[in-house]
Scaffold this motif. Sequence first.
Motif, PDB file in Angstrom:
ATOM      1  N   ASN A   1     -10.115   6.199   4.247  1.00  0.00           N
ATOM      2  CA  ASN A   1      -8.894   6.955   4.511  1.00  0.00           C
ATOM      3  C   ASN A   1      -8.394   7.541   3.190  1.00  0.00           C
ATOM      4  O   ASN A   1      -7.817   6.829   2.365  1.00  0.00           O
TER       5      ASN A   1
ATOM      6  N   GLN B   1      -6.049   9.816   0.952  1.00  0.00           N
ATOM      7  CA  GLN B   1      -4.775  10.507   0.794  1.00  0.00           C
ATOM      8  C   GLN B   1      -4.819  11.274  -0.531  1.00  0.00           C
ATOM      9  O   GLN B   1      -5.385  10.793  -1.518  1.00  0.00           O
TER      10      GLN B   1
ATOM     11  N   GLN C   1      -0.140  26.343   0.106  1.00  0.00           N
ATOM     12  CA  GLN C   1      -0.876  26.553   1.357  1.00  0.00           C
ATOM     13  C   GLN C   1      -2.382  26.536   1.123  1.00  0.00           C
ATOM     14  O   GLN C   1      -3.142  26.068   1.967  1.00  0.00           O
TER      15      GLN C   1
ATOM     16  N   PHE D   1      -3.706  22.959   1.188  1.00  0.00           N
ATOM     17  CA  PHE D   1      -3.875  22.441   2.544  1.00  0.00           C
ATOM     18  C   PHE D   1      -5.169  22.968   3.166  1.00  0.00           C
ATOM     19  O   PHE D   1      -5.931  22.223   3.794  1.00  0.00           O
TER      20      PHE D   1
ATOM     21  N   PRO E   1      -7.442  15.536   6.431  1.00  0.00           N
ATOM     22  CA  PRO E   1      -6.404  16.123   7.286  1.00  0.00           C
ATOM     23  C   PRO E   1      -5.163  16.522   6.485  1.00  0.00           C
ATOM     24  O   PRO E   1      -4.794  15.866   5.506  1.00  0.00           O
ATOM     25  N   MET E   2      -4.514  17.594   6.926  1.00  0.00           N
ATOM     26  CA  MET E   2      -3.351  18.112   6.208  1.00  0.00           C
ATOM     27  C   MET E   2      -2.238  17.087   6.100  1.00  0.00           C
ATOM     28  O   MET E   2      -1.502  17.052   5.107  1.00  0.00           O
ATOM     29  N   GLN E   3      -2.103  16.230   7.120  1.00  0.00           N
ATOM     30  CA  GLN E   3      -1.029  15.232   7.089  1.00  0.00           C
ATOM     31  C   GLN E   3      -1.290  14.144   6.056  1.00  0.00           C
ATOM     32  O   GLN E   3      -0.415  13.319   5.796  1.00  0.00           O
ATOM     33  N   GLN E   4      -2.480  14.136   5.462  1.00  0.00           N
ATOM     34  CA  GLN E   4      -2.804  13.163   4.425  1.00  0.00           C
ATOM     35  C   GLN E   4      -2.719  13.778   3.028  1.00  0.00           C
ATOM     36  O   GLN E   4      -3.229  13.203   2.060  1.00  0.00           O
TER      37      GLN E   4
ATOM     38  N   LYS F   1       0.022  15.333   0.223  1.00  0.00           N
ATOM     39  CA  LYS F   1       1.419  15.493  -0.182  1.00  0.00           C
ATOM     40  C   LYS F   1       1.468  16.296  -1.479  1.00  0.00           C
ATOM     41  O   LYS F   1       0.746  16.000  -2.430  1.00  0.00           O
TER      42      LYS F   1
ATOM     43  N   GLU G   1       3.979   6.361  -2.935  1.00  0.00           N
ATOM     44  CA  GLU G   1       2.844   6.724  -2.072  1.00  0.00           C
ATOM     45  C   GLU G   1       1.933   5.528  -1.842  1.00  0.00           C
ATOM     46  O   GLU G   1       1.406   5.338  -0.738  1.00  0.00           O
TER      47      GLU G   1
ATOM     48  N   HIS H   1       1.424   4.141   2.128  1.00  0.00           N
ATOM     49  CA  HIS H   1       0.110   4.259   2.753  1.00  0.00           C
ATOM     50  C   HIS H   1      -0.776   3.035   2.551  1.00  0.00           C
ATOM     51  O   HIS H   1      -1.961   3.076   2.876  1.00  0.00           O
TER      52      HIS H   1
END
Length: 258
Positions: A72, A74, A92, A95, A104-107, A109, A136, A140
Amino acid sequence: MAWIVIIASVISVWILSLFKLLLFSRFSFSKHFNHNCRALQKRNVLLVIAHPDDESMFFTPAINFLTSRGHNVQILCLSVGDADGKGHIRKQELFQACVALKVPMQQVKIVNHPDLQDGFGKVWNHSLLANIIEEEITIHCINMVITFDNYGVSGHCNHRDVHYGVCKVLYDTLQRDIEVWELVSNNILRKYSGPVDIWLSMLWPILHSNETMQCFVNEHPRRSYLAMAQHSSQWVWFRKLFVTLSSYTYVNTLRKIK
């Protein structure tokens, strides 16, 4: 005549190394790279970078290895890269690049703090960095952190400050239950040796059997180009050349910070 032979030999080795990487990396290098079985355990990994595009220019071998094996990952980017007034665009682009790298974009920051602005000569407060990074880690449940070493590949002061911010977390906030790994900065010959550096990097796991060194070969080098191309505001000719010639496109050597 001698120079022609030397140049031809260098080109031949470069092409052979790239060919081997593209076709046989999963099999031929598996016994040399990542021999530490702990690195194969599923983990929550935090990659800490300074600017959008750092992940694509320097860390794609590690990202590709980790994501392909179910870790996973991040990504924490500590600035929007607004030195040229393009921070909103670069945000942008990061991302989009991370999607290309299967993160994934949600991972992802991205921090836009007034005291953490991109640029040479911009000094970043290490305590501020440590607070952001520690938050962070806590959110996470991170148990492995990857970042720059104290030279930061290119010597960029923001890269170096990120390193010291991570070290401050490790040393001052008693985050001793996490592993922290730094990307080793190569000398200029190795830095621009492209896939040839894989042969030299193969020696590190063999010479350092005390689990302080770890190497990641890039099993998907084409993904590095695709990811960096997402940073269209930065995708100028010299960065295209860098991604082609840089050893960091093909292999990452990480050293454990104790």
